[in-house]
Structures are given as C-alpha cells and as structure tokens.
Design a protein around this motif. Sequence first.
Motif, PDB file in Angstrom:
ATOM      1  N   THR A  12       0.836  -1.203   0.000  1.00 19.41           N
ATOM      2  CA  THR A  12       0.000   0.000   0.000  1.00 19.41           C
ATOM      3  C   THR A  12       0.870   1.252   0.000  1.00 19.41           C
ATOM      4  OG1 THR A  12      -1.660  -1.232   1.237  1.00 19.41           O
ATOM      5  CG2 THR A  12      -1.940   1.134   1.129  1.00 19.41           C
ATOM      6  N   LYS A  20      -3.593  10.194   2.265  1.00 16.78           N
ATOM      7  CA  LYS A  20      -5.049   9.990   2.250  1.00 16.78           C
ATOM      8  C   LYS A  20      -5.359   8.776   3.126  1.00 16.78           C
ATOM      9  CE  LYS A  20      -5.205  11.645  -2.471  1.00 16.78           C
ATOM     10  NZ  LYS A  20      -3.852  11.514  -2.998  1.00 16.78           N
ATOM     11  N   ILE A  22      -7.893   7.409   4.748  1.00 19.64           N
ATOM     12  CA  ILE A  22      -9.036   6.517   4.515  1.00 19.64           C
ATOM     13  C   ILE A  22      -8.771   5.646   3.300  1.00 19.64           C
ATOM     14  CG2 ILE A  22     -11.490   6.413   3.922  1.00 19.64           C
ATOM     15  CD1 ILE A  22     -11.836   8.967   5.585  1.00 19.64           C
ATOM     16  N   LEU A  23      -8.325   6.257   2.212  1.00 21.96           N
ATOM     17  CA  LEU A  23      -8.012   5.507   1.000  1.00 21.96           C
ATOM     18  C   LEU A  23      -6.885   4.512   1.261  1.00 21.96           C
ATOM     19  CD1 LEU A  23      -8.616   5.117  -1.984  1.00 21.96           C
ATOM     20  CD2 LEU A  23      -6.956   6.930  -2.475  1.00 21.96           C
ATOM     21  N   ASN A  25      -6.155   2.983   4.115  1.00 25.06           N
ATOM     22  CA  ASN A  25      -6.673   1.839   4.866  1.00 25.06           C
ATOM     23  C   ASN A  25      -7.573   0.953   4.022  1.00 25.06           C
ATOM     24  OD1 ASN A  25      -5.661   1.928   7.660  1.00 25.06           O
ATOM     25  ND2 ASN A  25      -6.439   4.004   7.527  1.00 25.06           N
ATOM     26  N   LEU A  26      -8.360   1.549   3.145  1.00 22.51           N
ATOM     27  CA  LEU A  26      -9.192   0.738   2.244  1.00 22.51           C
ATOM     28  C   LEU A  26      -8.317  -0.087   1.308  1.00 22.51           C
ATOM     29  CD1 LEU A  26     -12.036   3.273   1.363  1.00 22.51           C
ATOM     30  CD2 LEU A  26     -12.215   1.227   2.793  1.00 22.51           C
ATOM     31  N   ILE A 100     -11.115  -3.292   8.097  1.00 20.69           N
ATOM     32  CA  ILE A 100     -11.076  -2.239   7.076  1.00 20.69           C
ATOM     33  C   ILE A 100     -11.954  -1.075   7.504  1.00 20.69           C
ATOM     34  CG2 ILE A 100     -11.739  -1.654   4.710  1.00 20.69           C
ATOM     35  CD1 ILE A 100     -11.049  -4.564   3.954  1.00 20.69           C
ATOM     36  N   ILE A 101     -13.154  -1.369   7.959  1.00 18.92           N
ATOM     37  CA  ILE A 101     -14.090  -0.314   8.367  1.00 18.92           C
ATOM     38  C   ILE A 101     -13.568   0.447   9.577  1.00 18.92           C
ATOM     39  CG2 ILE A 101     -16.411   0.113   9.276  1.00 18.92           C
ATOM     40  CD1 ILE A 101     -17.289  -2.357   7.552  1.00 18.92           C
ATOM     41  N   SER A 104     -10.514   2.581   8.785  1.00 19.07           N
ATOM     42  CA  SER A 104     -10.887   3.724   7.951  1.00 19.07           C
ATOM     43  C   SER A 104     -11.581   4.804   8.772  1.00 19.07           C
ATOM     44  CB  SER A 104     -11.787   3.271   6.798  1.00 19.07           C
ATOM     45  OG  SER A 104     -11.066   2.408   5.949  1.00 19.07           O
ATOM     46  N   ALA A 107      -9.096   6.539  10.866  1.00 19.99           N
ATOM     47  CA  ALA A 107      -8.308   7.446  10.032  1.00 19.99           C
ATOM     48  C   ALA A 107      -8.952   8.822   9.923  1.00 19.99           C
ATOM     49  CB  ALA A 107      -8.125   6.838   8.646  1.00 19.99           C
TER      50      ALA A 107
END
Length: 117
Positions: A12, A20, A22-23, A25-26, A100-101, A104, A107
């Motif tokens: 990643t 970014k 959130i992006l 972590n997704l 993931i949730i 995010s 974050a």
Amino acid sequence: MAVFFLAPLYLTRLLDIADKPILFNLAEGVIRIIIFVLYLWTISFMPDIKRVFAYHGAEHKTVNGYEAGVQLEPEFVKKFSKAHVRCGGSFLFVVLIIAIIVFSVVALFKPPWWGWY
C-alpha cells in the motif's frame, strides 16, 4: 506477520497514498483480503488440504442437520447448507472486513500515533 500484515502495508505504501488515510486503509484492507484468498487458493493444491476442503462442506451440512435435530444420515443431512455461521473461514472474512471499516473510521480522526508508518 510478514504475509498478512507487513506485505499489505508495504504494498500500500508503494501506491503513494499515505496522505489519504481513509483511501490508504481501504487499499491496505483490499490487498490483505486478496492475499488471504490467494493463500487459501494456493494451499488448496496441497493433497492433505484438498482433502480437508472436500470434507469441510460436509461437516457444515452435518452440524446444520444436527442443530436442526434430524437423523445424521446422508439422505437427511445433504439437504442442509454448506455454509455455517460459526465457520472459522467466515469469521476471518468478517474480521478482515470489520478491520477495514474500523481502521478507515479511525483514520478520520487521525490519532497522534498515526504517523508510525
């Protein structure tokens, strides 16, 4: 640790989206799920694991039949689902999705320890 935690983090970071969160972590979560699925697919070629996977669905059918109170004979058990709510594999997928949730959402608040990687 290296395969399921460090590799997704490293891959990643190669995407250059650390700014970014959130992006980031997704993307890390999706990579982790892909690695997990590839791991399951890869070990499915091992003869012993192939045999375990072949019987795993039958075990679920049997447990579902047992919990429904039917006689544990193939003709009665085969009508039940191969899915089972307490399956370890299903549990791992749920944990991956929840991670993931949660990561995010965390974050969004950018805690002080966020910059450790």
